[in-house]
Design an enzyme around this catalytic site. Structure first.
Site, mmCIF file in Angstrom:
data_model
loop_
_atom_site.group_PDB
_atom_site.id
_atom_site.type_symbol
_atom_site.label_atom_id
_atom_site.label_comp_id
_atom_site.label_asym_id
_atom_site.label_seq_id
_atom_site.Cartn_x
_atom_site.Cartn_y
_atom_site.Cartn_z
ATOM 1 N N ARG A 1 39.279 -20.929 -7.544
ATOM 2 C CA ARG A 1 37.932 -20.516 -7.166
ATOM 3 C C ARG A 1 37.777 -20.561 -5.652
ATOM 4 O O ARG A 1 38.525 -21.236 -4.951
ATOM 5 C CB ARG A 1 36.888 -21.392 -7.835
ATOM 6 C CG ARG A 1 36.952 -22.862 -7.445
ATOM 7 C CD ARG A 1 35.732 -23.642 -7.941
ATOM 8 N NE ARG A 1 35.375 -23.349 -9.310
ATOM 9 C CZ ARG A 1 34.158 -22.938 -9.688
ATOM 10 N NH1 ARG A 1 33.200 -22.770 -8.803
ATOM 11 N NH2 ARG A 1 33.882 -22.715 -10.942
ATOM 12 N N LYS B 1 25.941 -23.479 -8.931
ATOM 13 C CA LYS B 1 24.613 -22.944 -9.225
ATOM 14 C C LYS B 1 23.600 -24.062 -9.441
ATOM 15 O O LYS B 1 22.439 -23.934 -9.070
ATOM 16 C CB LYS B 1 24.677 -22.062 -10.486
ATOM 17 C CG LYS B 1 25.131 -20.637 -10.173
ATOM 18 C CD LYS B 1 24.979 -19.732 -11.368
ATOM 19 C CE LYS B 1 26.121 -19.913 -12.317
ATOM 20 N NZ LYS B 1 26.166 -18.886 -13.381
ATOM 21 N N GLU C 1 27.060 -16.448 -16.475
ATOM 22 C CA GLU C 1 26.013 -17.045 -17.287
ATOM 23 C C GLU C 1 24.699 -16.829 -16.537
ATOM 24 O O GLU C 1 24.600 -17.187 -15.368
ATOM 25 C CB GLU C 1 26.285 -18.548 -17.467
ATOM 26 C CG GLU C 1 25.263 -19.164 -18.384
ATOM 27 C CD GLU C 1 25.422 -20.675 -18.567
ATOM 28 O OE1 GLU C 1 26.421 -21.253 -18.114
ATOM 29 O OE2 GLU C 1 24.499 -21.248 -19.175
HETATM 30 P P1 ATP Z 1 28.872 -22.379 -10.982
HETATM 31 O O1 ATP Z 1 29.937 -23.423 -10.917
HETATM 32 O O2 ATP Z 1 28.399 -21.894 -9.663
HETATM 33 O O3 ATP Z 1 27.751 -22.716 -11.894
HETATM 34 P P2 ATP Z 1 30.045 -20.881 -13.051
HETATM 35 O O4 ATP Z 1 31.497 -20.761 -13.139
HETATM 36 O O5 ATP Z 1 29.446 -21.832 -14.006
HETATM 37 O O6 ATP Z 1 29.621 -21.128 -11.567
HETATM 38 P P3 ATP Z 1 29.539 -18.374 -14.273
HETATM 39 O O7 ATP Z 1 28.279 -17.607 -14.332
HETATM 40 O O8 ATP Z 1 30.094 -18.911 -15.543
HETATM 41 O O9 ATP Z 1 29.306 -19.526 -13.229
HETATM 42 O O10 ATP Z 1 30.649 -17.538 -13.509
HETATM 43 C C1 ATP Z 1 30.970 -16.223 -13.806
HETATM 44 C C2 ATP Z 1 32.351 -15.952 -13.335
HETATM 45 O O11 ATP Z 1 32.468 -16.185 -11.949
HETATM 46 C C3 ATP Z 1 33.353 -16.846 -14.026
HETATM 47 O O12 ATP Z 1 34.426 -16.049 -14.447
HETATM 48 C C4 ATP Z 1 33.750 -17.820 -12.983
HETATM 49 O O13 ATP Z 1 35.074 -18.226 -13.168
HETATM 50 C C5 ATP Z 1 33.565 -17.021 -11.688
HETATM 51 N N1 ATP Z 1 33.275 -17.913 -10.575
HETATM 52 C C6 ATP Z 1 32.298 -18.832 -10.490
HETATM 53 N N2 ATP Z 1 32.365 -19.508 -9.336
HETATM 54 C C7 ATP Z 1 33.413 -19.009 -8.648
HETATM 55 C C8 ATP Z 1 34.016 -19.290 -7.384
HETATM 56 N N3 ATP Z 1 33.546 -20.237 -6.573
HETATM 57 N N4 ATP Z 1 35.087 -18.557 -7.010
HETATM 58 C C9 ATP Z 1 35.559 -17.594 -7.806
HETATM 59 N N5 ATP Z 1 35.058 -17.276 -8.998
HETATM 60 C C10 ATP Z 1 33.995 -17.969 -9.435
HETATM 61 MG MG MG Z 2 30.715 -21.027 -16.091
#
Ligand code: ATP
Ligand code: MG
Length: 564
Positions: A266, A276, A41
């Site tokens: 994760r 984020k 995102e």
């Molecule tokens: P955040 O919790 O940091 O806001 P998010 O999951 O909301 O992260 P996205 O932009 O939706 O952020 O993430 C893109 C991809 O990266 C998704 O498939 C998510 O599952 C993966 N991802 C995010 N954080 C991690 C992590 N700590 N370890 C592994 N994969 C991750």
């Molecule tokens: Mg997400």
């Protein structure tokens, strides 16, 4: 070295995701295709957790001769921005991955998503709910109690169609209505209790502008985007496991192609925040200089700190993938860059906190070019020459007027080796009017050039140095962990755990003359000090700035040994 590594740290040759894919390939479920995607995102910069996901998605596809799409999940216009889109593109590329011509946006599919929503309304599987967001929240029920059905749940299909169209046309204010899936308000899975599919938001989108004033919810959009792109394996983090039945329900009801979602744990890491939202808070409240501050766990921060794509890919490989949550020790990440740098970084001498040494018996005006090895780990790296003269800088820490026992560096009367040069013995200490040491005096042994003496005399200490008239000035920034606790989120407000000493800026450092022409991206091992890189943002021709990527001491090796 490698025998000190634990099993967990060895690259996984297989893992549970590959086993699932192998099984699909065996049964022909996706005709042997492997097509993954990385779906960020664009509401922030990518961090090391995303790097794990990127390496996994692109890595698996590469291994099976498949493809990976880059897709921006841009369904929330309020938090998203093209700055983030651009940074994500740069970071994924920098990590070394290629999506070829397959860069998509969820917003590319807004039209299709709208059509699908109408299809569900017509099938009696979705309805417009005129309750407020609060009412919807209050009637959701709890984990132990079922929710309450909306009074609008059974409104006629025609009415929902009409209202949904008017929602799209902008006839209603934000929050006045939503489109919901009609599933089961008593489902033990809260995600299945008539989840919201669309909300009204009169907000400008960074790509579609003002074309839309209704926006799809992530849960409605995500599975459909995967389906439209004919993704085979939709790899995501564990928190989406409980959303999977909903994604499957949508695709089933629409009668469209269904990818296989696979969840993995994760990445969590000590001394590191991985959200984020919280990283944005660090930036906004100026706890760091920006998303690319070298202390940030963002890919741009790691790049600026001196991490290489290779080291991050190695890290992702070493941590592997699992189904159970765990916390990775940050020293493993540091181990990966140290290992990479050890093989590649040219060794040079830099004095961080200079103290002048005058070698009284060395001829004034004389300069000798001393041969120095560039990298003992790399036979092809060759040698360079370093100028030596009567006055050199040494590290302030390398001299003590009243040393404790077993201090092998310099003190009055003691003899040490100057690396690549001569043995010197301290003869005098010069102080200013406040008693501060400003200079030390030595004599050298002309017979000890290159490190030995005719009488076979040995010294225990070897110091690095830089010739005073040849030295180049530099600013050097030393970093520690951004947080002072392994789990910064242990306290309700993570900000209380920000390490006040996470950066130390040293001005007036002295480096070898060869570093006069450094460029962005250059990296070095400063003998005895660690690995350093030229700062991408603040360094210029007249003001060299270097960041310490990591020190030389490998605390991971110790941990790995202990665990064995
Ligand atoms: P955040 O919790 O940091 O806001 P998010 O999951 O909301 O992260 P996205 O932009 O939706 O952020 O993430 C893109 C991809 O990266 C998704 O498939 C998510 O599952 C993966 N991802 C995010 N954080 C991690 C992590 N700590 N370890 C592994 N994969 C991750
Ligand atoms: Mg997400």
């Amino acid at each position: 070295m490698s025998d000190a590594l634990t099993a967990a740290e060895k690259p996984q040759t297989t893992n549970f995701i590959k086993e699932i894919i192998n099984e699909h390939n065996r049964t022909g479920k996706y005709e042997g295709r492997v097509h993954t995607r990385f779906p960020p995102e664009p509401n922030g910069y990518l961090h090391i957790g995303h790097a794990k996901s990127i390496c996994l998605n692109f890595g698996i596809a590469q291994e099976y001769g498949g493809k990976t799409n880059l897709r921006f999940d841009d369904t929330n216009p309020c938090k998203e921005d093209t700055e983030y889109v651009d940074s994500i593109i740069e970071d994924v590329r920098w990590l070394g991955f290629d999506w070829e011509d397959r860069m998509y946006y969820a917003s590319d599919y807004f039209g299709q998503l709208y059509e699908y929503a109408i299809q569900l309304i017509k099938a009696g599987k979705a309805y417009v709910d005129s309750q407020t967001a609060d009412e919807i929240r209050q009637t959701r029920g709890t984990l132990t109690e079922p929710g309450k059905e909306s009074p609008y749940r059974d409104r006629p299909v025609e009415e929902s169609l009409d209202l949904f169209e008017k929602m799209k046309k902008g006839e209603f204010p934000d929050g006045s209505m939503v489109l919901r899936a009609k599933i089961d308000m008593a489902s033990p899975n809260m995600n299945m209790r008539d989840p919201v599919m669309y909300r009204i938001l009169h907000a400008e989108h960074h790509r579609t502008g003002n074309e839309w004033c209704i926006y799809p919810m992530y849960d409605w959009a995500h599975g459909i985007c995967d389906s439209i792109e004919r993704i085979t394996h939709s790899i995501c983090t564990l928190e989406f496991e409980i959303h999977r039945p909903l994604y499957d329900w949508f695709l089933e009801e629409l009668g469209v192609y269904r990818p296989q979602q696979i969840e993995f744990a994760r990445l969590n890491m000590t001394y590191t925040l991985m959200s984020k939202r919280k990283l944005l808070q660090l930036v906004k409240e100026n706890h760091v200089s920006g998303w690319d501050d070298p202390r940030m766990p963002t890919i741009s921060g790691l790049r600026r700190r001196g991490y290489t794509p290779e080291s991050i890919r190695t890290f992702a490989e070493k941590i592997g993938v699992a189904k159970a949550d765990s916390v990775v020790d940050i020293s493993l990440l540091e181990h990966c860059i140290r290992d990479d740098m050890n093989k590649r970084a040219p060794r040079v001498m830099a004095v961080l906190r200079p103290l002048k040494m005058v070698i009284e018996n060395y001829p004034e005006g004389q300069v000798e070019m001393m041969e120095a090895q560039n990298n003992p780990e790399d036979p092809d790296a060759g040698n360079r020459v370093v100028p030596f003269s009567r006055e050199v800088y040494i590290e302030r820490d390398d001299f003590m007027e009243n040393p404790p026992k077993k201090y092998f560096r310099l003190s009055p009367g003691a003899e040490v080796r100057l690396k690549h040069a001569y043995y010197v013995t301290c003869t005098d200490v010069i102080k200013d009017e406040n008693g501060e040491i400003v200079e030390i005096r030595c004599k050298y042994d002309p017979e000890s050039r290159g490190g030995g003496t005719p009488d076979g005399r040995r010294v225990l200490g070897t110091l690095h140095w830089v010739s005073v008239p040849h030295a180049v000035d530099a600013e050097i920034r030393l970093y520690e962990h951004l947080f002072s606790k392994p789990n910064p989120e242990e306290d309700p407000d993570f900000r209380v755990n920000i390490n006040p000493d996470s950066v130390e800026v040293l001005k007036g450092c002295k480096v070898e003359p060869g570093l006069k022409t450094v460029k962005t991206g250059d990296f070095f091992q400063f003998l005895r000090q660690g690995y350093f890189c030229v700062d991408r943002v603040d360094s210029s021709e007249d003001h060299i700035v270097l960041n310490r990527t990591t020190g030389l001491k490998d605390s991971w090796a110790k941990i790995a040994k202990k665990d064995k």
